[in-house]
Design a protein around this motif. Sequence first.
Motif, PDB file in Angstrom:
ATOM      1  N   GLY A   1      -0.592   5.502   8.477  1.00  0.00           N
ATOM      2  CA  GLY A   1      -1.421   4.471   7.855  1.00  0.00           C
ATOM      3  C   GLY A   1      -1.499   3.198   8.682  1.00  0.00           C
TER       4      GLY A   1
ATOM      5  N   HIS B   1       0.828  -1.226   0.000  1.00  0.00           N
ATOM      6  CA  HIS B   1       0.000   0.000   0.000  1.00  0.00           C
ATOM      7  C   HIS B   1       0.853   1.264   0.000  1.00  0.00           C
ATOM      8  CE1 HIS B   1       1.086  -0.691   4.112  1.00  0.00           C
ATOM      9  NE2 HIS B   1       0.759   0.543   4.409  1.00  0.00           N
TER      10      HIS B   1
ATOM     11  N   SER C   1      -6.987   1.650  -0.483  1.00  0.00           N
ATOM     12  CA  SER C   1      -7.151   1.882   0.957  1.00  0.00           C
ATOM     13  C   SER C   1      -8.380   2.782   1.112  1.00  0.00           C
ATOM     14  CB  SER C   1      -5.916   2.586   1.538  1.00  0.00           C
ATOM     15  OG  SER C   1      -4.770   1.779   1.401  1.00  0.00           O
TER      16      SER C   1
ATOM     17  N   ILE D   1      -8.447   6.083   3.029  1.00  0.00           N
ATOM     18  CA  ILE D   1      -7.563   7.146   2.569  1.00  0.00           C
ATOM     19  C   ILE D   1      -8.008   7.652   1.203  1.00  0.00           C
ATOM     20  CG2 ILE D   1      -5.214   7.717   1.876  1.00  0.00           C
ATOM     21  CD1 ILE D   1      -4.150   5.910   3.968  1.00  0.00           C
ATOM     22  N   VAL D   2      -8.298   6.729   0.323  1.00  0.00           N
ATOM     23  CA  VAL D   2      -8.644   7.127  -1.044  1.00  0.00           C
ATOM     24  C   VAL D   2     -10.103   7.561  -1.134  1.00  0.00           C
ATOM     25  CG1 VAL D   2      -8.877   6.247  -3.402  1.00  0.00           C
ATOM     26  CG2 VAL D   2      -6.825   5.725  -2.079  1.00  0.00           C
ATOM     27  N   GLY D   3     -10.951   6.993  -0.315  1.00  0.00           N
ATOM     28  CA  GLY D   3     -12.358   7.383  -0.304  1.00  0.00           C
ATOM     29  C   GLY D   3     -13.276   6.182  -0.460  1.00  0.00           C
TER      30      GLY D   3
ATOM     31  N   VAL E   1     -15.031  12.204   1.793  1.00  0.00           N
ATOM     32  CA  VAL E   1     -15.003  12.181   0.324  1.00  0.00           C
ATOM     33  C   VAL E   1     -13.604  11.816  -0.181  1.00  0.00           C
ATOM     34  CG1 VAL E   1     -15.240  13.634  -1.721  1.00  0.00           C
ATOM     35  CG2 VAL E   1     -16.947  13.746   0.097  1.00  0.00           C
TER      36      VAL E   1
ATOM     37  N   SER F   1      -1.746   3.314  12.575  1.00  0.00           N
ATOM     38  CA  SER F   1      -3.029   3.691  13.185  1.00  0.00           C
ATOM     39  C   SER F   1      -3.654   2.477  13.858  1.00  0.00           C
ATOM     40  CB  SER F   1      -3.990   4.264  12.136  1.00  0.00           C
ATOM     41  OG  SER F   1      -4.499   3.244  11.285  1.00  0.00           O
TER      42      SER F   1
ATOM     43  N   HIS G   1      -7.458  -2.301   1.637  1.00  0.00           N
ATOM     44  CA  HIS G   1      -6.362  -2.290   2.614  1.00  0.00           C
ATOM     45  C   HIS G   1      -6.783  -1.458   3.830  1.00  0.00           C
ATOM     46  CE1 HIS G   1      -2.518  -1.498   4.505  1.00  0.00           C
ATOM     47  NE2 HIS G   1      -2.004  -2.480   3.799  1.00  0.00           N
ATOM     48  N   PRO G   2      -6.427  -1.916   5.051  1.00  0.00           N
ATOM     49  CA  PRO G   2      -6.933  -1.217   6.252  1.00  0.00           C
ATOM     50  C   PRO G   2      -6.125   0.001   6.681  1.00  0.00           C
ATOM     51  CG  PRO G   2      -5.672  -3.138   6.898  1.00  0.00           C
ATOM     52  CD  PRO G   2      -5.709  -3.154   5.380  1.00  0.00           C
ATOM     53  N   SER G   3      -5.222   0.500   5.860  1.00  0.00           N
ATOM     54  CA  SER G   3      -4.416   1.650   6.274  1.00  0.00           C
ATOM     55  C   SER G   3      -5.308   2.785   6.789  1.00  0.00           C
ATOM     56  CB  SER G   3      -3.595   2.137   5.066  1.00  0.00           C
ATOM     57  OG  SER G   3      -2.739   3.190   5.447  1.00  0.00           O
ATOM     58  N   MET G   4      -4.902   3.397   7.891  1.00  0.00           N
ATOM     59  CA  MET G   4      -5.619   4.504   8.548  1.00  0.00           C
ATOM     60  C   MET G   4      -6.941   4.087   9.179  1.00  0.00           C
ATOM     61  SD  MET G   4      -4.518   7.510   9.095  1.00  0.00           S
ATOM     62  CE  MET G   4      -5.885   8.641   9.262  1.00  0.00           C
ATOM     63  N   SER G   5      -7.198   2.784   9.278  1.00  0.00           N
ATOM     64  CA  SER G   5      -8.491   2.390   9.836  1.00  0.00           C
ATOM     65  C   SER G   5      -8.465   2.360  11.357  1.00  0.00           C
ATOM     66  CB  SER G   5      -8.926   1.035   9.281  1.00  0.00           C
ATOM     67  OG  SER G   5      -8.068   0.015   9.727  1.00  0.00           O
ATOM     68  N   GLY G   6      -7.311   2.634  11.933  1.00  0.00           N
ATOM     69  CA  GLY G   6      -7.233   2.869  13.376  1.00  0.00           C
ATOM     70  C   GLY G   6      -7.292   1.602  14.209  1.00  0.00           C
TER      71      GLY G   6
END
Lengths: 260, 260
Positions: free
Chosen positions: B90, A169, A232, A235-237, B236, B93, A255-260
């Motif tokens: 990313g 990613h 992701s 991140i991308v929307g 968005v 998180s 992809h779970p990036s930034m999903s906390g």
Amino acid sequence: MPAFSDDRLRITYQLTCMPGEDPEAKARDIAFEQTVELPPAIVPPEIAARMVGRVDTLDPLGGSRWQAVISYDRVTVGIEVPQVVNLLFGNISMKSGILLTGISWQTPLLERLGGPAYGIDGVRGLCGIAERRPLVCTALKPVGLSAAELADLCFRFALGGIDIIKDDHNLGDQESARFRERVARCQDAVARANAQTGSTSVYFPNLANGSPAVTEQVELARAAGCRGVMVSPLIVGLDTMRWIARTTRLAVLAHPSMSG
Amino acid sequence: MPAFSDDRLRITYQLTCMPGEDPEAKARDIAFEQTVELPPAIVPPEIAARMVGRVDTLDPLGGSRWQAVISYDRVTVGIEVPQVVNLLFGNISMKSGILLTGISWQTPLLERLGGPAYGIDGVRGLCGIAERRPLVCTALKPVGLSAAELADLCFRFALGGIDIIKDDHNLGDQESARFRERVARCQDAVARANAQTGSTSVYFPNLANGSPAVTEQVELARAAGCRGVMVSPLIVGLDTMRWIARTTRLAVLAHPSMSG
């Protein structure tokens, strides 16, 4: 959650009340905040009756915690993913003591939003696998390798029998391996390996852009012969992922990036 | 943070260590996780030297807390907003005890990513305001009103001297006031009011879609004569906001929905 005969969207929240905080007022505040976002006294009665969320149940969970089920009219839900997210947890994400614990999707909403275009059986089909065995997937990395080096890895992964080879990613459109060259070379490498082995490994490039660059990346991936992509969504929307899944016939690996 | 002469991106994290957890190992784990995401032993040396984040400083904050400054090569940063977010926070998180507390942007990166296209003086210009007075902005609501009713509110807001009239963020493309009709009617109402008063109120519709529907909404807003739009970037998409700001000449008002 029990089945309901209407088509309202029901959302369950766990409320943690501060000393002196009234759980009923807290639940009602969510219902207003996530819809009309106006003081109750100035909401036109017909709007209040239909658009404001309805606190269906409020039950103690022990201590200072309560469970509230709030339902919303389908007009407030709309059919756009960003608006659904707004309704679920938009403004109240900035308030304290509110945890979203459940969503009761109504079938009509799910049908309008759409779910996976492939599902696991469809992805097995993409990989040319008839039996119900686990799929083997790996990530193509590290960032910093050239497109040719990444393609060489792809070739060897595919020879080795990996079903799905996905970009890491953190591979975007960096100068070390520009998207256009990387996707063309990696897809070609996988196709050459497949021609040798007779198997059908697939390569999923990572799409890391917003509008309209992501639509260009989708077209590049399709033109190269890719059968799927990675996104992701946080991140991308989320709606961009929905659009790719619903309209391009590319499989989407989230992809779970930034999903906390 | 002091100025640096190189162009590495420096990110400050506050680490909270569990009993027995080594802050140096935790910082190093971030540096690998956010870049090559591989065990150190199998990263090619030239990649490790350039691509893996560098732990520049690690200082105790008292108790179990530490401050780490980790810097990253510009190739890993790239020039795409989603990839920058990936790099910042990313994968980590999903780990505990890591708080991102500061970003030291290098000028070249800021220039490539771009900042506000208007800024406050530019927005004052859009509103036809020469002096440096505060701008008055209101939200158009509630959801559930028809496009004609919302346009009537717009007309009265503009007559009353509101500078910026923006859609509420929960107005999407609902059947009660479809985007196309709402934007045309509201923009027309504001233009009629401006013609009466000689002032230059502006109407910013809410864009609530991903690719490529958001590009259609941008075109509808531009065709109607809108000078700006509202976007909830965390719903968005951050890069979609960047794209609108950089390429459309529309002013962008960002809404904090889902920003937690």
